[in-house]
Design a protein around this motif. Structure first.
Motif, short mmCIF file in Angstrom:
data_model
loop_
_atom_site.label_atom_id
_atom_site.label_comp_id
_atom_site.label_asym_id
_atom_site.label_seq_id
_atom_site.Cartn_x
_atom_site.Cartn_y
_atom_site.Cartn_z
N GLY A 171 -80.49 43.25 -62.30
CA GLY A 171 -81.75 42.77 -63.01
C GLY A 171 -83.07 43.46 -62.21
O GLY A 171 -84.08 43.78 -62.90
N ASN A 186 -83.66 48.53 -60.85
CA ASN A 186 -84.78 49.55 -61.23
C ASN A 186 -86.04 49.62 -60.59
O ASN A 186 -86.81 50.53 -60.62
N GLY A 191 -93.60 47.36 -63.34
CA GLY A 191 -92.35 48.01 -63.80
C GLY A 191 -92.10 49.49 -63.49
O GLY A 191 -93.04 49.92 -63.01
N ALA A 233 -87.48 49.33 -66.65
CA ALA A 233 -87.52 47.90 -66.24
C ALA A 233 -88.88 47.25 -66.11
O ALA A 233 -89.69 47.97 -65.57
N GLU A 234 -89.00 46.07 -66.22
CA GLU A 234 -90.10 45.44 -65.92
C GLU A 234 -89.59 44.08 -65.55
O GLU A 234 -88.59 43.31 -65.57
N ASP A 243 -88.50 41.03 -67.63
CA ASP A 243 -86.90 41.22 -67.94
C ASP A 243 -86.20 40.12 -67.20
O ASP A 243 -85.12 39.67 -67.76
N CYS A 244 -86.59 39.75 -65.85
CA CYS A 244 -85.80 38.63 -65.26
C CYS A 244 -86.65 37.44 -64.76
O CYS A 244 -86.03 36.61 -64.31
N ARG A 287 -79.32 50.63 -66.61
CA ARG A 287 -80.50 51.25 -67.40
C ARG A 287 -80.94 52.70 -66.64
O ARG A 287 -81.64 52.76 -65.76
#
Length: 268
Positions: free
Chosen positions: A34, A37, A54, A58-59, A62-63, A118
């Motif tokens: 998670g 990245n 981010g 990914a940012e 996201d988690c 990712r």
């Protein structure tokens, strides 16, 4: 701290003042998915929610599960679910409606015991393939290696990472803009390249800032980085950021570079 866990996920609470990359390293060491990245971003846990940091596809949103805050007016604890944080590209409710009204004290994140790599952002995939299986650890190693090549190491050169929000415009060709810049800036040496996607600036200021030398490091990857090469206080940095926008205006480039960080104690 681990708040809850099962066979599929682990929910952790990290306090706002903790270094972001320490939390990422903690998660990767345990094989959790998670955050990998988002390695090597110079930030804190609290800022990850404010900024919705981010990188590499990914940012933080996201988690993020929820954000714990202190209400400045009532001094009561407030818990804001991720769905109510208005997360966007480097945006959140903490930069808009709740700016100055709450203080983030902790953030809860949901991490997976398994995950899908990712790897489609930029050169990340070939970098990971050099290391073998795309595990969280290998993805982190690859991201750190790429960032080390592209950006200043915060432990060596104090910097705010990606300082400007990427600004996409349609403008003049780079050659004509460079000519105009040299005509207008006088004692400053500035080169501005304008493409149909991104404004990229390289600038070294001499003279009127005394012994201070600021460099906006130019790359060809949408990253604009301000690095403080000599000791100074925040007001000097703020002045420099304003000056860059003044120069762009003088160069007849129709844009205003918006900064990433949320700054206290200085008027913009």
């Amino acid at each position: 701290e681990v708040v809850s866990s099962n066979d599929q996920q682990v929910v952790i609470r990290a306090f706002a003042g903790e270094l972001w990359d320490d939390v990422v390293a903690w998660s990767v060491e345990r094989g959790l998915w998670g955050m990998e990245n988002l390695s090597a971003i110079p930030s804190s846990v609290g800022a990850s929610a404010v900024q919705n940091i981010g990188a590499y596809g990914a940012e933080a949103k996201d988690c993020i599960v929820e954000v714990e805050c202190l209400d400045v007016a009532t001094l009561e604890k407030v818990v804001i679910p991720a769905s109510e944080c208005a997360f966007g590209y480097r945006e959140s409710i903490f930069k808009e409606a709740l700016k100055g009204k709450v203080i983030i004290t902790a953030v809860l994140y949901r991490l997976g015991t398994s995950g899908t790599p990712r790897l489609d952002y930029g050169s990340l995939r070939p970098e990971v393939e050099k290391l073998g299986t795309p595990t969280p650890a290998n993805i982190r190693k690859a991201v750190v290696a790429i960032r080390d090549r592209k950006l200043p190491n915060p432990e060596v050169v104090g910097n705010a990472g990606s300082f400007f929000i990427v600004h996409r415009i349609h403008g003049k060709g780079s050659a004509s803009v460079v000519v105009e810049c040299y005509r207008f800036v006088g004692e400053c040496n500035i080169t501005v390249c304008v493409t149909v996607r991104t404004v990229i600036i390289t600038q070294t200021i001499h003279g009127h800032l005394g012994d201070y030398n600021f460099v906006c490091i130019c790359t060809h990857t949408d990253k604009l980085v301000i690095a403080i090469q000599y000791r100074c206080d925040g007001s000097i940095l703020i002045y420099q950021v304003k000056h860059i926008n003044i120069l762009l205006e003088k160069c007849k480039i129709i844009c205003h570079l918006k900064i990433h960080p949320f700054c206290f104690l200085f008027n913009w």
